[in-house]
Design a protein around this motif. Structure first.
Motif, short mmCIF file in Angstrom:
data_model
loop_
_atom_site.label_atom_id
_atom_site.label_comp_id
_atom_site.label_asym_id
_atom_site.label_seq_id
_atom_site.Cartn_x
_atom_site.Cartn_y
_atom_site.Cartn_z
N PHE A 1 -3.70 4.38 1.41
CA PHE A 1 -2.99 3.74 0.29
C PHE A 1 -3.80 2.51 -0.14
O PHE A 1 -4.48 1.90 0.68
CB PHE A 1 -1.58 3.31 0.72
N PRO A 2 -3.68 2.14 -1.42
CA PRO A 2 -4.54 1.06 -1.91
C PRO A 2 -4.02 -0.33 -1.57
O PRO A 2 -3.91 -1.20 -2.44
CB PRO A 2 -4.54 1.30 -3.43
N ILE A 3 -3.65 -0.54 -0.33
CA ILE A 3 -3.25 -1.90 0.07
C ILE A 3 -3.90 -2.24 1.41
O ILE A 3 -4.24 -1.35 2.18
CB ILE A 3 -1.71 -2.10 0.17
N THR A 4 -3.99 -3.53 1.68
CA THR A 4 -4.61 -4.01 2.91
C THR A 4 -3.60 -4.90 3.62
O THR A 4 -3.20 -5.93 3.08
CB THR A 4 -5.87 -4.84 2.56
N LEU A 5 -3.18 -4.48 4.80
CA LEU A 5 -2.17 -5.26 5.51
C LEU A 5 -2.84 -6.25 6.45
O LEU A 5 -3.78 -5.91 7.17
CB LEU A 5 -1.25 -4.31 6.30
N VAL A 6 -2.34 -7.47 6.43
CA VAL A 6 -3.00 -8.52 7.22
C VAL A 6 -2.06 -9.19 8.22
O VAL A 6 -2.52 -9.93 9.10
CB VAL A 6 -3.65 -9.59 6.31
N LEU B 1 8.68 -4.05 3.21
CA LEU B 1 9.57 -3.58 4.28
C LEU B 1 8.93 -2.34 4.90
O LEU B 1 8.68 -1.35 4.21
CB LEU B 1 10.95 -3.24 3.67
N ASP B 2 8.66 -2.40 6.20
CA ASP B 2 7.91 -1.31 6.85
C ASP B 2 8.86 -0.36 7.58
O ASP B 2 9.29 -0.63 8.70
CB ASP B 2 6.89 -1.91 7.83
N GLN C 1 4.89 7.06 -2.87
CA GLN C 1 4.11 6.19 -3.76
C GLN C 1 5.01 5.21 -4.50
O GLN C 1 4.71 4.03 -4.63
CB GLN C 1 3.38 7.03 -4.83
N LYS C 2 6.13 5.76 -5.01
CA LYS C 2 7.04 4.90 -5.79
C LYS C 2 7.68 3.85 -4.89
O LYS C 2 7.92 2.72 -5.31
CB LYS C 2 8.11 5.75 -6.47
N ALA C 3 8.00 4.25 -3.65
CA ALA C 3 8.58 3.29 -2.70
C ALA C 3 7.57 2.16 -2.46
O ALA C 3 7.94 0.98 -2.46
CB ALA C 3 8.93 4.00 -1.40
N LEU C 4 6.31 2.53 -2.31
CA LEU C 4 5.27 1.52 -2.08
C LEU C 4 5.19 0.54 -3.25
O LEU C 4 5.09 -0.67 -3.06
CB LEU C 4 3.92 2.21 -1.86
N LEU D 1 7.47 0.67 2.66
CA LEU D 1 6.54 1.64 3.26
C LEU D 1 7.32 2.79 3.89
O LEU D 1 8.22 2.57 4.71
CB LEU D 1 5.69 0.98 4.36
N LEU D 2 6.97 4.02 3.48
CA LEU D 2 7.56 5.24 4.03
C LEU D 2 6.44 6.22 4.31
O LEU D 2 5.30 6.01 3.89
CB LEU D 2 8.53 5.87 3.02
N LEU D 3 6.79 7.34 4.96
CA LEU D 3 5.80 8.38 5.26
C LEU D 3 6.28 9.71 4.70
O LEU D 3 7.46 9.86 4.37
CB LEU D 3 5.66 8.54 6.77
#
Ligand SMILES: Cc1ncc(COP(=O)(O)O)c(C=O)c1O
Length: 395
Positions: A20-25, A41-42, A351-354, A359-361
């Motif tokens: 996904f186009p995000i970077t978690l830090v 929200l993960d 994708q829409k949730a993101l 965050l979902l799977l």
């Protein structure tokens, strides 16, 4: 569950993941932050790994303490945390002895090796077959992808490791074929996670266990995704009338610190002796410190009671979503391992949730997989539900 498959040719990383186009830090509890400062929200828990939420204090403190003392020593020496974690695991399961490794695939690899050796050394037969099930997922090493009942995971890696047969899951009639395969062991997930969040039917599991017991076939359960409280009990097998001979675990065992293990009953465990299996890092002082802190917390706090309550609350909210949105066909799963069966557009929903900071799977094209941390609150479930309403309204 790919999103960004266009990994640049200049990337130093092999393109094994569609990211996904995000970077978690940063992470804490049920939330993660990206490098732009956005809070999300993960409800993936690092795929059923951060079961105590992100950076749980109980595990952090134990790891910090261990960091001051010893990071690594080989398994040629005694490792107190390893012995303590093995005692915790055997005291809280039907197993008697533990072997430590570093991941889920390695745990299943150890289980498969144990089954072959049990059959050859203890039973005195040369049967080596391991029966597994269609749609199962057991890992990405050559042996564990061969054990996995999904062709897409095996594609391009032929020839497979020999010695695996795949039967249909939850199919009573298919159980009649087991004896004709003369297996050393049966390996199954009690809720198939990657395969679509499909719980095993109790009567089917109990009949399978009976066949195994009557014919000295090892019953091996893969609790890599279902274990560590995820389904409301420490292990999912406790919700069935069975006592597995081997339990493979990983993911939530170290709250995010890499660790895996098999827990085996004495009769199976005896098949291993010095030199039959091993791992440089398996059960190292840091990983087992994380494991001790995680398991002690789960068994000594009221977390499992909380999981039952919060998962019942989540069920009600999911049911309410299903009533309002006909896109949801079915709700499946156990405890806090849930799947929403939808009309073939699960990746789009994720994708829409993101895009709405959730965050979902997925678990295949038709299933949205929901894996909140076991510590999730009602407020967080409400936030999840409100976001899902926005997502479904937009579709
Ligand atoms: C049921 C099951 N078994 C095995 C594995 C493999 O674990 P790992 O990725 O740690 O090798 C997974 C991972 O998703 C899993 O869900």
């Amino acid at each position: 569950m790919a999103n960004d498959t266009s990994i640049s040719l200049t990337s130093p990383l092999m393109a094994t993941y569609g990211r996904f186009p995000i970077t978690l830090v940063k992470g804490k509890g049920s939330y993660v932050w990206d490098d732009q400062g956005n809070q999300l929200l993960d409800f993936t828990s690092g795929i059923a790994t951060c079961n105590l939420g992100h950076v749980p204090d109980v595990v952090k403190e134990k790891l910090e303490e261990q960091l001051q003392n010893l990071w690594h020593c080989s398994n040629l020496y005694h490792i107190p945390n390893q012995e303590q974690l093995a005692s915790l695991l055997t005291a809280n399961t039907c197993g008697d002895q533990v072997f430590f490794c570093n991941s889920g695939a390695e745990a299943n690899e150890a289980a498969i090796k144990l089954a072959r050796r049990y059959s050859q050394k203890i039973k005195g037969t040369d049967s080596f077959e391991v029966v597994t099930f269609k749609q199962s997922f057991h890992g990405r090493t050559l042996a564990t992808l061969s054990a996995t009942g999904q062709e897409k995971i095996q594609q391009g890696f032929l020839p497979l490791v020999q010695g695996f047969s795949y039967l249909p899951f939850n199919d009573m009639d298919a159980l009649d074929q087991i004896l004709t395969l003369k297996p050393a062991a049966v390996l199954l997930e009690l809720v198939q996670g990657e395969g679509g969040v499909i719980p095993a039917e109790p009567e089917w599991v109990e009949k399978l266990a009976q066949i195994c017991e009557q014919n000295d076939i090892l019953l091996m359960v893969d609790e890599i995704q279902t274990g560590m409280g995820r389904t409301g009990t420490l292990f999912a097998y406790e919700q069935y009338s069975i006592e597995p001979d081997v339990i493979s675990i990983a993911k939530g065992l170290g709250s995010g610190f890499p660790i895996g293990a098999i827990i085996a009953k004495e009769k199976a465990a005896n098949a291993f002796e010095p030199g039959s299996h091993g791992s440089t890092f398996g059960g190292n002082p840091l990983a087992t410190a994380a494991g001790v802190a995680t398991v002690s917390h789960i068994v000594e706090s009221n977390l499992l009671k909380q999981v039952k309550e919060i998962s019942a609350y989540l069920d009600t909210q999911l049911q309410n979503l299903k009533e309002n949105f006909p896109q949801i066909k079915e709700i499946r799963g156990k405890g806090l391992l849930k799947g929403l069966v939808v009309d073939g557009n699960a990746p789009q929903i994720v994708q829409k949730a993101l895009a709405n900071q959730l965050l979902l799977l997925t678990a295949g094209p038709d299933v949205v997989r929901i894996l909140p941390p076991l510590t999730a609150s009602k407020e967080e479930i409400n936030k999840f539900k409100a976001t899902m309403e926005i997502v479904f309204q937009s579709m």
